[in-house]
Design a protein around this motif. Structure first.
Motif, PDB file in Angstrom:
ATOM      1  N   VAL A 189       0.836  -1.203   0.000  1.00  0.00           N
ATOM      2  CA  VAL A 189       0.000   0.000   0.000  1.00  0.00           C
ATOM      3  C   VAL A 189       0.870   1.252   0.000  1.00  0.00           C
ATOM      4  O   VAL A 189       0.607   2.210  -0.739  1.00  0.00           O
ATOM      5  N   ASN A 190       1.915   1.234   0.814  1.00  0.00           N
ATOM      6  CA  ASN A 190       2.816   2.385   0.856  1.00  0.00           C
ATOM      7  C   ASN A 190       3.493   2.598  -0.491  1.00  0.00           C
ATOM      8  O   ASN A 190       3.677   3.749  -0.931  1.00  0.00           O
ATOM      9  N   ALA A 191       3.872   1.470  -1.135  1.00  0.00           N
ATOM     10  CA  ALA A 191       4.497   1.581  -2.457  1.00  0.00           C
ATOM     11  C   ALA A 191       3.516   2.192  -3.467  1.00  0.00           C
ATOM     12  O   ALA A 191       3.901   3.022  -4.295  1.00  0.00           O
ATOM     13  N   ASP A 192       2.241   1.753  -3.382  1.00  0.00           N
ATOM     14  CA  ASP A 192       1.230   2.326  -4.275  1.00  0.00           C
ATOM     15  C   ASP A 192       1.050   3.818  -4.019  1.00  0.00           C
ATOM     16  O   ASP A 192       0.945   4.612  -4.959  1.00  0.00           O
ATOM     17  N   TYR A 193       1.011   4.172  -2.735  1.00  0.00           N
ATOM     18  CA  TYR A 193       0.863   5.583  -2.396  1.00  0.00           C
ATOM     19  C   TYR A 193       2.049   6.399  -2.902  1.00  0.00           C
ATOM     20  O   TYR A 193       1.887   7.523  -3.398  1.00  0.00           O
ATOM     21  N   GLU A 194       3.246   5.819  -2.769  1.00  0.00           N
ATOM     22  CA  GLU A 194       4.426   6.535  -3.239  1.00  0.00           C
ATOM     23  C   GLU A 194       4.380   6.715  -4.751  1.00  0.00           C
ATOM     24  O   GLU A 194       4.706   7.793  -5.271  1.00  0.00           O
ATOM     25  N   ALA A 195       3.976   5.628  -5.459  1.00  0.00           N
ATOM     26  CA  ALA A 195       3.879   5.723  -6.911  1.00  0.00           C
ATOM     27  C   ALA A 195       2.825   6.752  -7.314  1.00  0.00           C
ATOM     28  O   ALA A 195       3.045   7.574  -8.213  1.00  0.00           O
ATOM     29  N   GLN A 196       1.677   6.688  -6.625  1.00  0.00           N
ATOM     30  CA  GLN A 196       0.625   7.660  -6.925  1.00  0.00           C
ATOM     31  C   GLN A 196       1.090   9.079  -6.603  1.00  0.00           C
ATOM     32  O   GLN A 196       0.763  10.025  -7.320  1.00  0.00           O
ATOM     33  N   GLY A 197       1.850   9.190  -5.507  1.00  0.00           N
ATOM     34  CA  GLY A 197       2.370  10.506  -5.148  1.00  0.00           C
ATOM     35  C   GLY A 197       3.307  11.055  -6.199  1.00  0.00           C
ATOM     36  O   GLY A 197       3.268  12.255  -6.524  1.00  0.00           O
ATOM     37  N   GLU A 198       4.154  10.166  -6.748  1.00  0.00           N
ATOM     38  CA  GLU A 198       5.067  10.604  -7.801  1.00  0.00           C
ATOM     39  C   GLU A 198       4.297  11.035  -9.048  1.00  0.00           C
ATOM     40  O   GLU A 198       4.629  12.040  -9.690  1.00  0.00           O
ATOM     41  N   VAL A 199       3.258  10.238  -9.400  1.00  0.00           N
ATOM     42  CA  VAL A 199       2.447  10.589 -10.570  1.00  0.00           C
ATOM     43  C   VAL A 199       1.744  11.922 -10.347  1.00  0.00           C
ATOM     44  O   VAL A 199       1.722  12.795 -11.232  1.00  0.00           O
TER      45      VAL A 199
END
Length: 311
Positions: A189-199
């Motif tokens: 979940v944190n990885a997804d949030y980080e990816a979404q944050g980067e996008v």
């Protein structure tokens, strides 16, 4: 003293001890009885001491912590306020820390014992202590869910060490796997949030850039003359036209060449498919021409692509 004889009616004569011998025998019997009495008293005393030691051990293990919990909950330790410390140098304030120090124990130790007692109860805690369960394991058991903790308590009360250790190992292992799975899910979940944050950061940056460009263009258009505006618009649409033309003469033409080679090598004819693509482009261009009612080319002039400037 003289000895006498007794003549039974139907048997031989029996000797009768004189007074001195009788007294000696009586004294010996009394001494033997006294010796047995002393040994019995000693055994009873040792047994009593052993029982008292066992009772005290039971008291110290189960009741002492309960009494300390009562003292803490009701703040009875405040009664030591005004007393001198064991060294006699300071007057105590009546704190829980001072009370524990008088017992020769740290606050952490006493609080830990109270926490274990509240979690497991006297009977189960005594049983686990006899099994050799240490503070580290008890702290780990206190963190278990209530249902699993209750199961451990019931097995501990039964006193079966092997069954208790097997159950504890099974529960700890299950919880470790569940924790690992939850940790992995949290990482995902944190990885997804980080990816979404980067996008989102990238999109925000692009949006800010677009807003800045739009604002620049707005200000430029407001200050520009009609000739400047049409000049910029022509340059913009010419750039778009150039990109489309480059795609056709570059990538589209290259694809057609590869299809021609494939057809020659395999005896197939792809020209019909290619012609359909070209026709679709022609229809698209014709639609744009019709929408804006455009002539074939500007009257009295050569096509745009033939002008020296465009060339």
């Amino acid at each position: 003293m003289a000895r006498t004889k007794i003549q039974p009616a139907d048997g031989p004569e029996l000797p009768v001890l004189d007074g001195e011998m009788l007294t000696a025998n009586q004294n010996a019997m009394a001494t033997l009885q006294a010796s047995h009495s002393d040994e019995r008293d000693m055994v009873n005393q040792l047994l009593g001491q052993a029982q008292m030691a066992g009772a005290f051990e039971e008291f110290s293990r189960t009741v002492r912590t309960s009494k300390l919990a009562f003292v803490k909950e009701n703040k009875l330790y405040r009664a030591i306020a005004g007393r001198k410390s064991p060294h006699g140098a300071e007057i105590m304030n009546g704190t829980w820390d001072e009370f524990c120090a008088l017992l020769g124990r740290s606050v952490d130790q006493v609080d830990r014992d109270i926490a274990n007692l509240r979690a497991f109860g006297e009977e189960a805690l005594d049983s686990m202590s006899r099994m050799g369960i240490g503070y580290r394991e008890l702290r780990q058991y206190r963190r278990l869910p209530e249902d699993e903790q209750a199961a451990l308590i019931e097995v501990a009360k039964a006193g079966d060490k092997e069954a208790f250790l097997d159950l504890a190992e099974e529960i700890i292992s299950k919880n470790a796997k569940e924790k690992e799975a939850l940790t992995q899910r949290l990482d995902d979940v944190n990885a997804d949030y980080e990816a979404q944050g980067e996008v989102m950061a990238k999109k925000t940056k692009e949006l800010d850039t677009a807003k800045q460009e739009l604002e620049k263009n707005r200000k430029r258009i407001q200050a520009a003359t009609p000739d400047d505006v049409i000049k910029d618009l022509r340059a913009e649409v010419a750039g778009i036209q150039f990109e489309v033309e480059a795609k056709i003469l570059g990538e589209l033409r290259n694809g057609f060449s590869q299809m021609a080679e494939h057809g020659a090598a395999n005896g197939e004819d792809h020209r019909g498919y290619q012609a359909e693509l070209i026709r679709q482009l022609e229809v698209t261009l014709a639609t744009v021409r019709s929408e804006f009612n455009l002539p074939e080319h500007a009257e009295g002039s050569a096509p745009v692509w033939m002008t020296p400037a465009e060339a």
